[in-house]
Design a protein around this motif. Structure first.
Motif, PDB file in Angstrom:
ATOM      1  N   GLU A   1      12.655  46.266 147.269  1.00 54.99           N
ATOM      2  CA  GLU A   1      13.373  46.437 145.970  1.00 54.99           C
ATOM      3  C   GLU A   1      13.482  45.295 145.107  1.00 54.99           C
ATOM      4  O   GLU A   1      13.674  45.130 143.978  1.00 54.99           O
ATOM      5  CB  GLU A   1      14.716  47.047 146.116  1.00 54.99           C
ATOM      6  N   TRP A   2      13.147  44.057 145.756  1.00 58.89           N
ATOM      7  CA  TRP A   2      13.441  42.732 145.081  1.00 58.89           C
ATOM      8  C   TRP A   2      12.586  42.768 143.802  1.00 58.89           C
ATOM      9  O   TRP A   2      13.025  42.381 142.820  1.00 58.89           O
ATOM     10  CB  TRP A   2      13.143  41.473 146.000  1.00 58.89           C
TER      11      TRP A   2
ATOM     12  N   ASN B   1      11.134  45.004 142.249  1.00 58.06           N
ATOM     13  CA  ASN B   1      11.576  46.211 141.056  1.00 58.06           C
ATOM     14  C   ASN B   1      12.447  45.828 140.398  1.00 58.06           C
ATOM     15  O   ASN B   1      12.724  46.002 139.009  1.00 58.06           O
ATOM     16  CB  ASN B   1      11.710  47.333 141.988  1.00 58.06           C
ATOM     17  N   ILE B   2      13.774  45.078 141.141  1.00 55.80           N
ATOM     18  CA  ILE B   2      14.748  44.727 140.180  1.00 55.80           C
ATOM     19  C   ILE B   2      14.529  43.780 139.105  1.00 55.80           C
ATOM     20  O   ILE B   2      15.017  43.871 138.067  1.00 55.80           O
ATOM     21  CB  ILE B   2      15.967  44.206 141.276  1.00 55.80           C
TER      22      ILE B   2
ATOM     23  N   GLY C   1      14.449  41.627 151.744  1.00 57.67           N
ATOM     24  CA  GLY C   1      15.374  42.128 151.371  1.00 57.67           C
ATOM     25  C   GLY C   1      16.749  41.600 151.769  1.00 57.67           C
ATOM     26  O   GLY C   1      16.606  40.654 152.658  1.00 57.67           O
TER      27      GLY C   1
ATOM     28  N   ILE D   1      20.316  44.351 148.651  1.00 52.77           N
ATOM     29  CA  ILE D   1      19.088  44.623 148.209  1.00 52.77           C
ATOM     30  C   ILE D   1      18.217  45.293 149.230  1.00 52.77           C
ATOM     31  O   ILE D   1      17.695  44.605 150.207  1.00 52.77           O
ATOM     32  CB  ILE D   1      18.368  43.504 147.554  1.00 52.77           C
ATOM     33  N   ALA D   2      17.760  46.449 148.945  1.00 51.21           N
ATOM     34  CA  ALA D   2      16.992  47.403 149.847  1.00 51.21           C
ATOM     35  C   ALA D   2      15.603  46.649 149.973  1.00 51.21           C
ATOM     36  O   ALA D   2      15.129  46.142 149.225  1.00 51.21           O
ATOM     37  CB  ALA D   2      16.946  48.728 149.236  1.00 51.21           C
TER      38      ALA D   2
END
Length: 440
Positions: A85-86, A88-89, A77, A81-82
């Motif tokens: 979450e990488w 997922n994005i 992250g 970018i939480a």
């Protein structure tokens, strides 16, 4: 028939030259980031890749595994970018991504629908400028790397051969190529958080990287976006490149490695070879093809088909920036002794040393490398990777178009000369790779 063959080969050569021509634009940002843009509007996809000139060979003694560790850590992250979450994005925007590490470089990339080009640029700029490196990320990825080592090396049949952990330590005395890319888990456990932060600061700066954008793009608009997302990232200190010369191997090295996961042993020969940039590295790649590429190859026909002494044969190069390795070997069939395999392999080496390969075999070899050249850059991801690699490791981006000319120019005489120069008993490791004895 000969006329048809001639025109067929001529057509293939012309078609290959035309089909593989890759146009590109390159420029440097003020911070030292080299940028390569390749426009191909044939499909609505785009790959954004960043290659950093850092690999396992750049690690400090006692701190092996850092480069590969960062391959994982820099997906944790960023400030924007939480954590977690990488991926997922990327998935939510119809993309895919990955990363890989070698002894010489680390490469990250995303492939998106072309309308998400800006997203890919933003994410890679975030990775370069704002990564979050903290205790929870280090601890999490430490466990991920340990599991990878267990599954790919410790518990995988022939894992020490595939990942060179049971090979390189014998053929490199001084150069850090002696260490494996995955490194030592003890070294990673012992490292302090500040050491990871220092490693990032030293190697993951724009002046130690190349950015490639390939696919369905507009060059002028992409150039503006690149400057917008990467132009303000500060450059780092100049990186001192590894410059360690090995003493030539002059006596046969003999060794035995054991593997808990195998029942069939292997006999291996390993030679230290020149840099991937040297012409001889290309010639050795051709020798590998002659020996074991397909069922019509020399070692396969002799040892597997004819003598039925080998279950499997192998010969391949591991090209690297400073030195390479050349590995050949065989697995015995039934009760065949490893010494029998060794004799058969030496016979094939001696044939290469003493006789020119036939014209027919030479033409077949050329056709194989023509086909490999056509397929190597058949995808946008492949083109992006090649552009980055040729710039960083070969210092010649246009090899993406002209490397096939090197293979075409290699003669039968050069193949014979290379066999005599490199494939000698006093210049190799002779490794017996054995199942672990029950009592061991």
């Amino acid at each position: 028939m000969k006329l048809l063959t001639f025109w067929g080969c001529a057509f293939l050569a012309v078609f290959t030259a035309q089909a593989q021509q890759v146009e590109f634009t390159e420029f440097d940002l003020d911070n030292g980031l080299h940028v390569i843009l390749h426009q191909d509007n044939s499909a609505p996809v785009v790959t954004t890749g960043v290659m950093y000139h850092v690999g396992a060979k750049d690690e400090a003694p006692g701190r092996t595994g850092f480069a590969h560790f960062f391959e994982h850590l820099l997906f944790e992250g960023t400030e924007n970018i939480a954590r977690g979450e990488w991926f997922n994005i990327v998935a939510a925007n119809g993309g895919s991504n990955n990363a890989n590490t070698t002894q010489d470089r680390t490469y990250y990339y995303e492939t998106f629908p072309s309308n998400s080009l800006e997203l890919g640029l933003w994410m890679e700029s975030e990775r370069m400028l704002h990564p979050v490196i903290n205790e929870i990320g280090v601890e999490t990825q430490n466990e991920v790397v340990k599991e990878e080592k267990r599954s790919r090396i410790d518990n995988a049949p022939y894992g020490k051969i595939i990942y060179a952990t049971g090979i390189n330590k014998y053929v490199f005395d001084k150069h850090p190529y002696a260490n494996s890319v995955i490194g030592s888990m003890e070294d990673l456990d012992a490292a302090e958080l500040q050491e990871f932060k220092d490693f990032f600061k030293k190697y993951y700066a724009p002046n130690n990287a190349v950015l490639v954008v390939a696919g369905d793009i507009d060059v002028a608009k992409t150039k503006a976006m690149v400057k917008n997302y990467f132009g303000a990232i500060p450059s780092g200190e100049e990186v001192a490149r590894v410059d360690i010369k090995e003493t030539p191997i002059s006596e046969t090295i003999t060794a035995t490695e054991y593997d808990d996961n195998i029942q069939i042993p292997a006999k291996l020969y390993v030679y230290r070879t020149p840099s991937m940039k040297e012409r001889d590295a290309y010639i050795l790649e051709m020798i590998s093809s002659i020996l074991t590429d397909g069922k019509s190859s020399r070692m396969y026909k002799k040892m597997v088909d004819q003598d039925k002494s080998a279950l499997q044969v192998l010969a391949f190069t591991r090209p690297q920036e400073d030195y390479g390795t050349y590995i050949m070997g065989a697995l015995p069939l039934g009760d065949t002794e490893l010494s029998t395999l060794a004799t058969a392999m030496d016979e094939e080496i001696n044939k290469l040393k003493n006789e020119l390969i036939s014209e027919r075999e030479y033409q077949k070899l050329q056709n194989k490398f023509e086909n490999n050249f056509v397929s190597s850059n058949s995808s946008i991801q492949g083109v992006a990777n090649s552009l980055a690699r040729y710039y960083m490791l070969y210092e010649d981006i246009n090899l993406i178009n002209k490397e096939i000319e090197i293979y075409r120019s290699i003669t039968r005489e050069e193949i014979k000369e290379a066999a005599n120069k490199y494939l000698n008993k006093n210049q190799r490791l002779e490794l017996d790779y054995l199942p672990t004895p029950e009592s061991k």
